[in-house]
Scaffold this motif. Sequence first.
Motif, short mmCIF file in Angstrom:
data_model
loop_
_atom_site.label_atom_id
_atom_site.label_comp_id
_atom_site.label_asym_id
_atom_site.label_seq_id
_atom_site.Cartn_x
_atom_site.Cartn_y
_atom_site.Cartn_z
N ALA A 91 0.09 -6.77 22.05
CA ALA A 91 0.39 -7.22 23.41
C ALA A 91 1.53 -8.22 23.40
N GLY A 138 4.13 -13.89 27.73
CA GLY A 138 3.58 -14.40 28.98
C GLY A 138 2.07 -14.45 28.98
N ALA A 139 1.54 -14.90 30.11
CA ALA A 139 0.10 -14.81 30.31
C ALA A 139 -0.27 -13.33 30.25
N LEU A 160 6.37 -10.14 39.36
CA LEU A 160 4.96 -9.75 39.46
C LEU A 160 4.35 -10.24 40.78
N LEU A 175 -2.94 -8.12 32.16
CA LEU A 175 -4.13 -7.28 32.36
C LEU A 175 -5.37 -8.14 32.60
C1 HXC Z 1 -0.22 -8.14 28.82
C2 HXC Z 1 1.63 -7.34 27.75
C3 HXC Z 1 2.41 -8.41 28.26
C4 HXC Z 1 1.76 -9.37 29.09
C5 HXC Z 1 3.69 -7.16 27.05
N1 HXC Z 1 2.46 -6.60 27.01
N2 HXC Z 1 3.68 -8.27 27.81
N3 HXC Z 1 0.33 -7.22 28.04
N4 HXC Z 1 0.46 -9.20 29.33
N5 HXC Z 1 2.42 -10.42 29.58
C6 HXC Z 1 2.07 -5.39 26.30
C7 HXC Z 1 2.62 -4.15 26.97
O1 HXC Z 1 1.78 -3.80 28.05
C8 HXC Z 1 2.57 -3.17 25.85
O2 HXC Z 1 1.23 -2.71 25.69
C9 HXC Z 1 2.91 -4.01 24.63
O3 HXC Z 1 2.67 -5.37 25.01
C10 HXC Z 1 4.37 -3.87 24.23
O4 HXC Z 1 5.17 -4.13 25.38
P1 HXC Z 1 6.33 -3.16 25.89
O5 HXC Z 1 6.52 -3.47 27.33
O6 HXC Z 1 6.04 -1.76 25.50
O7 HXC Z 1 7.55 -3.69 25.01
P2 HXC Z 1 9.11 -3.65 25.39
O8 HXC Z 1 9.46 -2.37 26.05
O9 HXC Z 1 9.82 -4.05 24.15
O10 HXC Z 1 9.29 -4.80 26.49
C11 HXC Z 1 9.09 -6.13 26.18
C12 HXC Z 1 8.97 -6.99 27.48
C13 HXC Z 1 7.90 -6.39 28.38
C14 HXC Z 1 10.33 -7.03 28.18
C15 HXC Z 1 8.62 -8.41 27.02
O11 HXC Z 1 6.69 -6.21 27.62
C16 HXC Z 1 7.56 -7.24 29.56
O12 HXC Z 1 8.28 -7.31 30.53
N6 HXC Z 1 6.38 -7.90 29.53
C17 HXC Z 1 5.88 -8.70 30.63
C18 HXC Z 1 6.64 -10.00 30.69
C19 HXC Z 1 6.12 -10.83 31.85
O13 HXC Z 1 6.17 -10.45 33.00
N7 HXC Z 1 5.62 -12.01 31.52
C20 HXC Z 1 5.14 -12.95 32.50
C21 HXC Z 1 3.69 -12.72 32.65
S1 HXC Z 1 3.09 -13.64 34.00
P3 HXC Z 1 0.90 -1.14 25.48
O14 HXC Z 1 -0.60 -1.15 25.43
O15 HXC Z 1 1.49 -0.44 26.63
O16 HXC Z 1 1.58 -0.82 24.17
C22 HXC Z 1 2.86 -15.16 33.41
C23 HXC Z 1 2.27 -16.03 34.43
C24 HXC Z 1 2.25 -17.42 33.97
O17 HXC Z 1 3.12 -15.48 32.31
C25 HXC Z 1 1.54 -18.20 34.93
C26 HXC Z 1 0.67 -19.13 34.31
C27 HXC Z 1 0.59 -19.06 32.84
#
Ligand code: HXC
Length: 257
Positions: free
Chosen positions: A24, A64-65, A134, A68
């Motif tokens: 993840a 990130g957080a 998001l 899911l």
């Molecule tokens: C849960 C996550 C995740 C997340 C990645 N994964 N980020 N799962 N929470 N934040 C999982 C994906 O679902 C995927 O699982 C696996 O990790 C690999 O990620 P990919 O997306 O396939 O990799 P890639 O194409 O290289 O892209 C990398 C990425 C992308 C650009 C970092 O994963 C992404 O955009 N992630 C989300 C980033 C985000 O929005 N973060 C902020 C979260 S909100 P599977 O099972 O499909 O292989 C936040 C709120 C904070 O942090 C507020 C208070 C803390």
Amino acid sequence: ASYETIIVETRGKVGLITLNRPKALNALNSQLVGEVNAVLDGFDKDPAIGCVVITGSEKAFAAGADILEMKDKTYPESYLEDFITAWDRVAQRRKPIIAAVAGFALGGGCELAMMCDFILAADTAKFGQPEIKLGVMPGAGGTQRLTRFVGKSKAMEMCLTGRMMDAAEAERVGLVSRVVPAADLVEEAVKVASQIADMSMPTVMMTKESVNRSYETTLAEGIRFERRVFHAMFAMADQKEGMAAFAEKRKPGFKNR
Ligand code: HXC
């Protein structure tokens, strides 16, 4: 103790925490944050530890957080459990913590890095607050800490668009202290942490406290705080030892008192 989401090691006087949810991209779920806090509790109490390094993988410090885990949360649930507030304990620690960031530090990952005392970045590091995409905003200090690090214009742009900042930009604007080649990141962070751990521990902790005061108070009050603590340092054996060692052209042997 054994942990499922992190790897914990000690290297001399340095405590090394490696975030380890590779599938993840080290997304920060409640278990991981709980495990990090438990280990930091232990390190803060352990006199054999003088500095902590938190790192992730080559690909991600933390993406990130865990989206899911939080996607179905309701407002009353998040209020009642005080969602995210436990994370802030990382920022309340008394011993220094270095974030060693390679790859993605996004959302809560960027916020976690900013809770540490300083950030060492690999040349592969990418920082961002993509929460807006998001439908939410940063919730673990991003709107506040990023603004203090990089100023309003960049913080606002990053929080409103989710644009990522690469390592070179992050160094230029002061988000990270230094950029090193990715292959050397952890070794370099542990080296810096060891240097800190060899200093007088009370002096290190008072210095951290004093720098952090600058975020909480006026300049005059901050300088007053600094002066009081500075004077108090002359009551410590380590001040006598440090200055005597300089005068005698030898290395100091600090005793943490
Ligand atoms: C849960 C996550 C995740 C997340 C990645 N994964 N980020 N799962 N929470 N934040 C999982 C994906 O679902 C995927 O699982 C696996 O990790 C690999 O990620 P990919 O997306 O396939 O990799 P890639 O194409 O290289 O892209 C990398 C990425 C992308 C650009 C970092 O994963 C992404 O955009 N992630 C989300 C980033 C985000 O929005 N973060 C902020 C979260 S909100 P599977 O099972 O499909 O292989 C936040 C709120 C904070 O942090 C507020 C208070 C803390």
